[in-house]
Design an enzyme around this catalytic site. Sequence first.
Site, PDB file in Angstrom:
ATOM      1  N   GLU A  45     -30.880 -23.062  -1.319  1.00 34.42           N
ATOM      2  CA  GLU A  45     -29.827 -23.508  -2.240  1.00 34.42           C
ATOM      3  C   GLU A  45     -29.124 -22.301  -2.843  1.00 34.42           C
ATOM      4  O   GLU A  45     -29.801 -21.340  -3.218  1.00 34.42           O
ATOM      5  CB  GLU A  45     -30.495 -24.284  -3.392  1.00 34.42           C
ATOM      6  CG  GLU A  45     -30.101 -25.693  -3.450  1.00 34.42           C
ATOM      7  CD  GLU A  45     -30.814 -26.460  -4.570  1.00 34.42           C
ATOM      8  OE1 GLU A  45     -31.613 -25.908  -5.322  1.00 34.42           O
ATOM      9  OE2 GLU A  45     -30.526 -27.654  -4.648  1.00 34.42           O
ATOM     10  N   ARG A 120     -31.582 -29.091   0.424  1.00 33.53           N
ATOM     11  CA  ARG A 120     -30.639 -30.112  -0.052  1.00 33.53           C
ATOM     12  C   ARG A 120     -29.334 -30.064   0.755  1.00 33.53           C
ATOM     13  O   ARG A 120     -29.156 -29.256   1.657  1.00 33.53           O
ATOM     14  CB  ARG A 120     -30.341 -29.992  -1.542  1.00 33.53           C
ATOM     15  CG  ARG A 120     -31.523 -30.335  -2.429  1.00 33.53           C
ATOM     16  CD  ARG A 120     -31.055 -30.935  -3.759  1.00 33.53           C
ATOM     17  NE  ARG A 120     -32.169 -31.260  -4.627  1.00 33.53           N
ATOM     18  CZ  ARG A 120     -32.596 -30.479  -5.619  1.00 33.53           C
ATOM     19  NH1 ARG A 120     -31.998 -29.340  -5.887  1.00 33.53           N
ATOM     20  NH2 ARG A 120     -33.609 -30.849  -6.353  1.00 33.53           N
TER      21      ARG A 120
END
Length: 253
Positions: A45, A120
Amino acid sequence: MATEAKKARLNRIKRVAVEGNIAVGKSTFISLLEEESSDWAIVGEPLSRWQNVQCHSERDEEITLSQKHGGNLLDMFYSDPRRWAFTFQSYVCLSRMRHQLKPAPGHLETAAEPVVFYERSVYSDRYCFAANCFSLGTFNETEWNIYCDWHSTMMAAMGELKLDGIIYLRTEPEVCLERLKLRGRPEERPVSLEYLDQIHTRHESWLVHKEISVSDSLKGAPILTMDCNLSFQEDTDKQNDMMSQVKAFVAGL
Ligand SMILES: Nc1ncnc2c1ncn2[C@@H]1O[C@H](COP(=O)(O)OP(=O)(O)OP(=O)(O)O)[C@@H](O)[C@H]1O
Ligand SMILES: Nc1nc(=O)c2ncn([C@H]3C[C@H](O)[C@@H](CO)O3)c2[nH]1
């Protein structure tokens, strides 16, 4: 410009997102993936970008001295979500897109079974976090409509944002809270069990109960759900078992 052969090699690369609640252990898990196979690459991320927002030049992401003092958008979001939710969600999604659009590492071109794992995705951004902002009222209706409009437009326009599969790390919100406290990221002090419960419910409704109508670029993507309530950090048998499950999953994509 990429040759046809190069394009074909790049098209073979499978794209898998690792999803899960805050502090479930995604970063820890993807570092195991990175060690497991040289055919696999991971994309973390872009958290540091959110903690220190800076203006990027168009050609690369180098900064000049005058651009060095950016805001901590993660902190601003958690401290005053009503003011910053729309700005934060827009920037998080933009930075995820930029990450997902980057070319895969060169060594994957010659790998037998190349896979890129993303921590993610633009999808959890919308279906878990932004949707939760709307139901909490930190997005008003106009903001939610604008967010959904540009999100849908981007997903339809950019084939590179398509995913081949999703790995869902599933853990009780109480366990996430313990891990979050253990990690002690200062910006996350306002994160409550209630908030983790909401984000957990969003993941469940998207990935387990499949109650959300997802964009075409995600339709049909298989989901592997892994129970991460128990610690696997010191348990090599458990780690090996998890890696075998991932290998079987990606082989079937
Ligand atoms: N299976 C596990 N058992 C016990 N502790 C764990 C486990 N996985 C991770 N941890 C610990 O929990 C904390 C959070 O882990 P990590 O930073 O990997 O979470 P994350 O899901 O990447 O968080 P974020 O949602 O903020 O990106 C860390 O202190 C890590 O050492
Ligand atoms: N609101 C919101 N929207 C997102 O899309 C999003 N993605 C990550 N995060 C938060 C969770 C961790 O605190 C921290 C690191 O994952 O950033 C998000 N928060």
